[in-house]
Design an enzyme around this catalytic site. Structure first.
Site, PDB file in Angstrom:
ATOM      1  CB  THR A 311       0.733  -7.345  -6.695  1.00  0.00           C
ATOM      2  OG1 THR A 311       0.625  -7.618  -7.725  1.00  0.00           O
ATOM      3  CG2 THR A 311       0.989  -5.811  -6.617  1.00  0.00           C
ATOM      4  CG  PHE A 313       1.330  -4.446  -2.248  1.00  0.00           C
ATOM      5  CD1 PHE A 313       1.355  -5.428  -2.538  1.00  0.00           C
ATOM      6  CD2 PHE A 313      -0.554  -3.559  -2.355  1.00  0.00           C
ATOM      7  CE1 PHE A 313       0.350  -6.065  -3.700  1.00  0.00           C
ATOM      8  CE2 PHE A 313      -1.220  -3.959  -3.274  1.00  0.00           C
ATOM      9  CZ  PHE A 313      -0.946  -5.367  -2.973  1.00  0.00           C
TER      10      PHE A 313
HETATM   11  O1  LIG Z   1      -7.846  -4.637  -7.121  1.00  0.00           O
HETATM   12  C1  LIG Z   1      -6.730  -5.602  -6.473  1.00  0.00           C
HETATM   13  O2  LIG Z   1      -7.370  -6.629  -5.215  1.00  0.00           O
HETATM   14  C2  LIG Z   1      -5.827  -4.787  -5.885  1.00  0.00           C
HETATM   15  O3  LIG Z   1      -5.623  -4.756  -4.557  1.00  0.00           O
HETATM   16  C3  LIG Z   1      -4.959  -3.617  -6.930  1.00  0.00           C
HETATM   17  C4  LIG Z   1      -4.550  -4.464  -7.890  1.00  0.00           C
HETATM   18  C5  LIG Z   1      -3.261  -3.580  -8.700  1.00  0.00           C
HETATM   19  O4  LIG Z   1      -3.642  -2.661  -8.131  1.00  0.00           O
HETATM   20  O5  LIG Z   1      -2.090  -4.089  -8.970  1.00  0.00           O
HETATM   21  C6  LIG Z   1      -3.638  -5.230  -7.319  1.00  0.00           C
HETATM   22  C7  LIG Z   1      -2.386  -6.516  -6.703  1.00  0.00           C
HETATM   23  C8  LIG Z   1      -2.453  -7.654  -8.267  1.00  0.00           C
HETATM   24  O6  LIG Z   1      -1.845  -7.210  -8.988  1.00  0.00           O
HETATM   25  C9  LIG Z   1      -4.106  -7.040  -8.542  1.00  0.00           C
HETATM   26  C10 LIG Z   1      -4.540  -5.933  -8.361  1.00  0.00           C
END
Ligand SMILES: O=C(O)C(=O)C[C@]1(C(=O)O)C=C[C@@H](O)C=C1
Length: 437
Positions: A311, A313
């Site tokens: 992911t 950020f």
């Molecule tokens: O729910 C979480 O733990 C988050 O940090 C959010 C979140 C997102 O929004 O994509 C962040 C990373 C992962 O891809 C899954 C969920």
């Protein structure tokens, strides 16, 4: 990284309270600090703003180390936080009491006894007062969406090691926490290698005035968590953040679980919910750290559909950083054009001619003008959807080729905004070390 209280900030509790100002530290010669319990963006108490802005309330007895608190107080006041009406104040704790909003004491600056000793003269601002650097001790305060154990918390820790991570219950709250100086930065997900874009954050980037000052790419390693003693066969439900559910979609099917899948606000919140409600028929998709924090067991490990699940950020701040050329930079822009998608080819060619690679292109509905009508008397009316286009490209705004490309893009577009020019995350690729535990 230090985590704050597990209860996330919500929109209602964004008041001066959250600054952590204390009654004693802010009690100056001419002011006492007392409670407010209402945030009302439609109503500004301008006298409070101006008195706070003079800064001379911090005379005798003021702890010089709390200069940042004065700055924060000014910013919060200027950000339209209004005092409660006198009568309401009385009922919520009295003139010198400290009452609570969502469990936090709330503060207000109120002039007292104008006839007492003369006010100390205002202290001149120094260069240090103007520094944009965070001033909350040595620890940067970083807002993220979710509760402790969320991947976003881990991303905040990767972006800003040793930061104080501040949980927020919605993405929008994280934006506001930075705008209101409750946090110094926000770290928010924008895209995942399997699940795709987190559209909400693209829309919020446009609606708010924060700047992208960095990015972090976090390998995301999902686990299936349940209460101790619960076996896979007992499960009727799996809950998690919609992104996490989509990142594990095929693996869950292959596991042959007879479960319904339900979306909740964040992964760690799902784990917390199971623990708090003692749910023996429900599992959560979340991190190993969430299992540890909420006392759950790991039923299955690494259940994301791709072992290299990542992911991305973005790090957000009130001020942009100065772009440089001594390391790889990325620049993010958003643009629109009155004539819709027809301009896209020209925009892309402005980058192609200068050998600038694009790393991401995203389109979102143009919410101010979602539809464009094209009337043709003979055939009828065509209804085109309108878009905002988001592009990330691999160049720094300090490079002439990027400046020239944007000058050209500006000619073709009716709206153009640079969201930020920031260092690329160049962390060596090692998805197997992705566990957040
Ligand atoms: O729910 C979480 O733990 C988050 O940090 C959010 C979140 C997102 O929004 O994509 C962040 C990373 C992962 O891809 C899954 C969920």
């Amino acid at each position: 990284m230090k985590s704050l209280t597990p209860s996330p900030i919500d929109l209602k509790s964004i008041t001066r309270t959250s600054l952590g100002l204390t009654h004693n530290r802010l009690a100056p010669a001419r002011f006492i600090v007392r409670c407010v319990s209402r945030y009302d963006s439609a109503n500004v108490d301008s006298s409070l703003v101006s008195t706070a802005m003079t800064g001379h309330n911090f005379g005798a007895g003021y702890d010089g180390g709390a200069r940042h608190e004065w700055q924060s107080a000014c910013a919060i006041l200027a950000s339209k936080v209004v005092t409660q009406q006198q009568d309401t104040e009385k009922s919520s704790g009295g003139a010198d009491g400290i009452s609570a909003v969502n469990g936090h004491p709330t503060l207000d600056l109120v002039p007292v006894n104008k006839s007492s000793s003369p006010a100390p003269l205002p202290k001149p601002l120094s260069i240090a007062d103007l520094s944009p650097a965070p001033m909350h001790g040595s620890q940067l305060r970083v807002a993220y969406q979710g509760v402790p154990g969320a991947y976003s918390e881990a991303a905040a820790g990767k972006a800003y090691p040793n930061c104080e991570a501040i949980p927020c219950d919605q993405f929008e709250v994280a934006f506001q926490a930075v705008e209101l100086w409750i946090a110094d930065r926000a770290v928010l997900p924008v895209e995942n290698s399997l699940g795709g874009s987190i559209h909400r954050n693209y829309d919020l980037l446009l609606r708010h005035r924060l700047h992208i000052v960095g990015e972090v790419q976090l390998p995301v390693h999902h686990c299936l968590l349940a209460l101790p003693g619960v076996r896979k066969e007992y499960l009727t439900r799996v809950i998690s953040h919609p992104q996490a559910l989509s990142q594990c979609e095929h693996t869950l099917t292959k596991m042959g679980l007879n479960v319904i899948r339900e979306a909740v606000d964040d992964t760690a919140g799902a784990a917390e919910y199971i623990a708090m409600n003692n749910l023996r028929d429900t599992a959560a998709i979340a991190s190993a750290r969430a299992a540890e924090l909420y006392g759950l067991k790991i039923l299955a490990d690494g259940i994301q559909d791709d072992s290299g699940n990542v992911t991305r950020f973005v790090m957000l701040a009130r001020e942009p950083i100065i772009p440089r050329t001594d390391r790889p930079f990325k620049t993010s822009i958003v643009f629109a054009h009155d004539k819709g998608t027809s301009v896209l080819f020209k925009v892309l060619s402005a980058f192609a001619f200068r050998n600038i690679s694009l790393t991401k292109i995203e389109s979102r509905p143009h919410r101010n003008r979602p539809i464009r009508l094209i009337d043709d008397a003979n055939v009828g009316t065509a209804k085109h959807f309108e878009y905002m286009f988001y592009i990330d490209f691999e160049a720094s705004m300090a490079e002439p080729r990027a400046q020239n490309a944007l000058a050209e893009v500006q000619e073709f577009t009716s709206f153009l905004r640079v969201l930020g020019s920031y260092p690329m995350d160049m962390t060596p690729w090692n998805p197997s070390s992705s566990r957040e535990d």
